[in-house]
Design a protein around this motif. Structure first.
Motif, PDB file in Angstrom:
ATOM      1  N   GLY A   1       0.865  -1.081   0.024  1.00 11.81           N
ATOM      2  CA  GLY A   1       0.352   0.103   0.114  1.00 11.81           C
ATOM      3  C   GLY A   1       1.391   1.287  -0.242  1.00 11.81           C
ATOM      4  O   GLY A   1       0.743   2.695  -0.265  1.00 11.81           O
ATOM      5  N   ILE A   2       1.837   1.283   0.553  1.00 10.61           N
ATOM      6  CA  ILE A   2       2.363   2.089   0.776  1.00 10.61           C
ATOM      7  C   ILE A   2       3.375   2.533  -0.541  1.00 10.61           C
ATOM      8  O   ILE A   2       3.669   3.785  -1.187  1.00 10.61           O
ATOM      9  CB  ILE A   2       3.907   2.395   2.086  1.00 10.61           C
ATOM     10  N   LEU A   3       3.836   1.818  -1.554  1.00 15.95           N
ATOM     11  CA  LEU A   3       4.363   2.229  -2.397  1.00 15.95           C
ATOM     12  C   LEU A   3       3.517   2.445  -3.440  1.00 15.95           C
ATOM     13  O   LEU A   3       3.893   3.152  -4.424  1.00 15.95           O
ATOM     14  CB  LEU A   3       5.106  -0.145  -2.893  1.00 15.95           C
ATOM     15  N   GLU A   4       2.089   1.528  -3.176  1.00 13.34           N
ATOM     16  CA  GLU A   4       1.487   1.871  -4.689  1.00 13.34           C
ATOM     17  C   GLU A   4       1.111   3.457  -4.268  1.00 13.34           C
ATOM     18  O   GLU A   4       0.267   4.443  -5.344  1.00 13.34           O
ATOM     19  CB  GLU A   4       0.017   1.511  -4.153  1.00 13.34           C
ATOM     20  N   GLU A   5       0.208   3.867  -3.367  1.00 11.02           N
ATOM     21  CA  GLU A   5      -0.123   5.199  -2.577  1.00 11.02           C
ATOM     22  C   GLU A   5       1.002   6.686  -2.837  1.00 11.02           C
ATOM     23  O   GLU A   5       1.188   7.421  -2.772  1.00 11.02           O
ATOM     24  CB  GLU A   5      -1.263   4.952  -1.619  1.00 11.02           C
ATOM     25  N   LEU A   6       1.943   6.179  -1.997  1.00 12.01           N
ATOM     26  CA  LEU A   6       3.510   6.914  -2.152  1.00 12.01           C
ATOM     27  C   LEU A   6       4.696   6.755  -2.901  1.00 12.01           C
ATOM     28  O   LEU A   6       5.310   7.967  -3.011  1.00 12.01           O
ATOM     29  CB  LEU A   6       3.491   6.950  -0.685  1.00 12.01           C
ATOM     30  N   GLY A   7       4.569   5.905  -3.603  1.00 10.86           N
ATOM     31  CA  GLY A   7       5.445   5.821  -4.595  1.00 10.86           C
ATOM     32  C   GLY A   7       5.811   6.708  -5.539  1.00 10.86           C
ATOM     33  O   GLY A   7       6.848   6.530  -5.686  1.00 10.86           O
ATOM     34  N   SER A   8       5.178   7.209  -5.696  1.00 14.11           N
ATOM     35  CA  SER A   8       5.556   8.569  -7.069  1.00 14.11           C
ATOM     36  C   SER A   8       6.157  10.106  -6.270  1.00 14.11           C
ATOM     37  O   SER A   8       6.848  10.567  -6.877  1.00 14.11           O
ATOM     38  CB  SER A   8       4.071   9.750  -7.142  1.00 14.11           C
ATOM     39  N   VAL A   9       6.215   9.853  -4.365  1.00 13.69           N
ATOM     40  CA  VAL A   9       7.194  10.307  -4.035  1.00 13.69           C
ATOM     41  C   VAL A   9       7.926  10.337  -3.384  1.00 13.69           C
ATOM     42  O   VAL A   9       9.304  10.445  -2.962  1.00 13.69           O
ATOM     43  CB  VAL A   9       6.263  11.996  -3.087  1.00 13.69           C
ATOM     44  N   VAL A  10       7.945   8.861  -2.609  1.00  7.36           N
ATOM     45  CA  VAL A  10       8.680   7.892  -2.496  1.00  7.36           C
ATOM     46  C   VAL A  10      10.210   7.062  -3.094  1.00  7.36           C
ATOM     47  O   VAL A  10      11.053   7.196  -2.900  1.00  7.36           O
ATOM     48  CB  VAL A  10       8.631   6.734  -1.553  1.00  7.36           C
ATOM     49  N   ALA A  11       9.556   6.707  -4.655  1.00  5.98           N
ATOM     50  CA  ALA A  11      11.635   6.527  -5.573  1.00  5.98           C
ATOM     51  C   ALA A  11      11.666   7.740  -5.656  1.00  5.98           C
ATOM     52  O   ALA A  11      13.204   7.933  -5.605  1.00  5.98           O
ATOM     53  CB  ALA A  11       9.635   6.357  -7.104  1.00  5.98           C
ATOM     54  N   ALA A  12      10.919   8.779  -6.150  1.00  5.39           N
ATOM     55  CA  ALA A  12      12.405  10.016  -6.499  1.00  5.39           C
ATOM     56  C   ALA A  12      13.071  10.476  -5.087  1.00  5.39           C
ATOM     57  O   ALA A  12      14.107  10.662  -5.284  1.00  5.39           O
ATOM     58  CB  ALA A  12      11.579  11.051  -6.717  1.00  5.39           C
ATOM     59  N   ALA A  13      12.475  10.740  -3.736  1.00  4.40           N
ATOM     60  CA  ALA A  13      13.316  11.135  -2.788  1.00  4.40           C
ATOM     61  C   ALA A  13      14.036   9.579  -2.339  1.00  4.40           C
ATOM     62  O   ALA A  13      15.492   9.396  -1.947  1.00  4.40           O
ATOM     63  CB  ALA A  13      12.435  11.163  -1.499  1.00  4.40           C
ATOM     64  N   ASN A  14      13.840   8.534  -2.591  1.00  8.01           N
ATOM     65  CA  ASN A  14      14.737   7.386  -2.059  1.00  8.01           C
ATOM     66  C   ASN A  14      15.454   6.828  -3.112  1.00  8.01           C
ATOM     67  O   ASN A  14      15.806   5.454  -3.477  1.00  8.01           O
ATOM     68  CB  ASN A  14      14.252   6.456  -1.360  1.00  8.01           C
ATOM     69  N   ALA A  15      15.754   7.101  -4.545  1.00  6.33           N
ATOM     70  CA  ALA A  15      16.670   6.677  -5.763  1.00  6.33           C
ATOM     71  C   ALA A  15      17.791   5.852  -5.493  1.00  6.33           C
ATOM     72  O   ALA A  15      18.439   4.935  -6.150  1.00  6.33           O
ATOM     73  CB  ALA A  15      16.561   7.918  -6.527  1.00  6.33           C
ATOM     74  N   PHE A  16      18.559   6.080  -4.201  1.00  4.34           N
ATOM     75  CA  PHE A  16      19.938   5.482  -3.819  1.00  4.34           C
ATOM     76  C   PHE A  16      19.815   4.280  -3.680  1.00  4.34           C
ATOM     77  O   PHE A  16      20.509   3.958  -3.061  1.00  4.34           O
ATOM     78  CB  PHE A  16      20.345   6.219  -3.303  1.00  4.34           C
ATOM     79  N   TYR A  17      18.704   4.146  -2.839  1.00  9.03           N
ATOM     80  CA  TYR A  17      18.557   2.943  -1.921  1.00  9.03           C
ATOM     81  C   TYR A  17      17.874   1.590  -2.874  1.00  9.03           C
ATOM     82  O   TYR A  17      17.305   2.115  -4.390  1.00  9.03           O
ATOM     83  CB  TYR A  17      16.661   3.394  -0.857  1.00  9.03           C
TER      84      TYR A  17
END
Length: 278
Positions: free
Chosen positions: A177-193
């Motif tokens: 659920g976190i990846l589906e609903e927050l993924g658009s901001v999480v992916a950009a902020a955590n590209a190095f993970y």
């Protein structure tokens, strides 16, 4: 002279019969007080890591109405619902602002996210994971409202929530659920993970579960049984102020379901704010 011997009382119930009668009375009393556990809200079997609550052990599986999962099409589901729901309720689905339509319900059933009791009216049972995402200063992330594909806005005022899929544990559903609903901001902020585990942390011993029985806001007139699984989590890279995210298309590549999803009412944007949880 001794008094004449008493005749045996053959009409009295035996001890086992008395015990069964007493148990039946207790069951009827407990059933009237635990309506949610025995009739309107049958509890589907699911393995829970932490059983935070238990339903009445006296409830019988024979009292649980058969569940309906498979319908060939949204049209067949609609035809099945018509004699079981008030016509004005069914007609409001997808028309009344903030509601979903029969295509949404068919998708939920086909994905195993929802089941329907074969009753009048049917009871919709759904397992939902609620994720309380902790930020700074003891604040938690709350979804304030959603922008829908039909142009309407639906108020939420709740933590991130995700319907669980069959055989999915709460932790897995929370991460999905976190990846589906927050993924658009999480992916950009955590590209190095390189690992999801470095971005999302589920807090140990935070799991709670409760059951609610209420009519569905998405499907007016349809009674709902909501099994709510709550977890606390930390997510790296979230903005500190209010922000919005875009919904991920979960039917990408699935042409059959994507065709139905195109006719369903979908969420286009999620709007988030940080709230001091008391």
């Amino acid at each position: 002279m001794f008094p004449p011997p008493q005749q045996p009382l053959t009409n009295l119930p035996s001890l086992p019969d008395l015990l069964l009668t007493a148990l039946s009375v207790c069951f009827l009393v407990s059933s009237s007080k635990s309506h949610i556990a025995t009739t309107r809200c049958p509890f589907p079997g699911r393995i829970l890591k932490i059983p935070a609550m238990s339903l009445s052990s006296s409830s019988s599986t024979s009292a649980v109405p058969p569940r309906r999962h498979n319908f060939a099409s949204p049209q067949s589901l609609s035809e099945w619902l018509k004699p079981r729901l008030p016509s004005e309720s069914l007609a409001s689905w997808g028309v009344k602002p903030g509601t979903k339509n029969v295509h949404n319900l068919w998708l939920e059933l086909s994905q195993g996210e929802t089941s329907l009791a074969d009753s009048t009216p049917p009871v919709r049972t759904v397992h939902v994971v609620l994720v309380r995402i902790k930020g700074k200063d003891a604040k938690f992330l709350v979804e304030s409202h959603q922008e829908l594909s039909d142009g309407n806005v639906r108020k939420r005022g709740r933590p991130l929530s995700e319907k669980m899929k069959p055989n999915e544990d709460p932790e897995s559903a929370a991460v999905r659920g976190i990846l589906e609903e927050l993924g658009s901001v999480v992916a950009a902020a955590n590209a190095f993970y390189s690992r999801v585990e470095d971005i999302v942390t589920i807090h140990p011993n935070s799991y709670q579960m409760r059951v609610e029985e209420r009519d569905s806001a998405s499907y007016p007139g349809l009674p709902g049984c909501y099994v709510l699984h709550t977890l606390h989590a930390t997510v790296q890279g979230l903005p500190e102020g209010d922000f919005c995210t875009y919904e991920v298309d979960e039917y990408q590549g699935d042409f059959h379901h994507k065709n139905v999803a195109h006719k369903a009412v979908s969420v286009k944007k999620h709007y988030w704010t940080w709230f001091l949880w008391v």
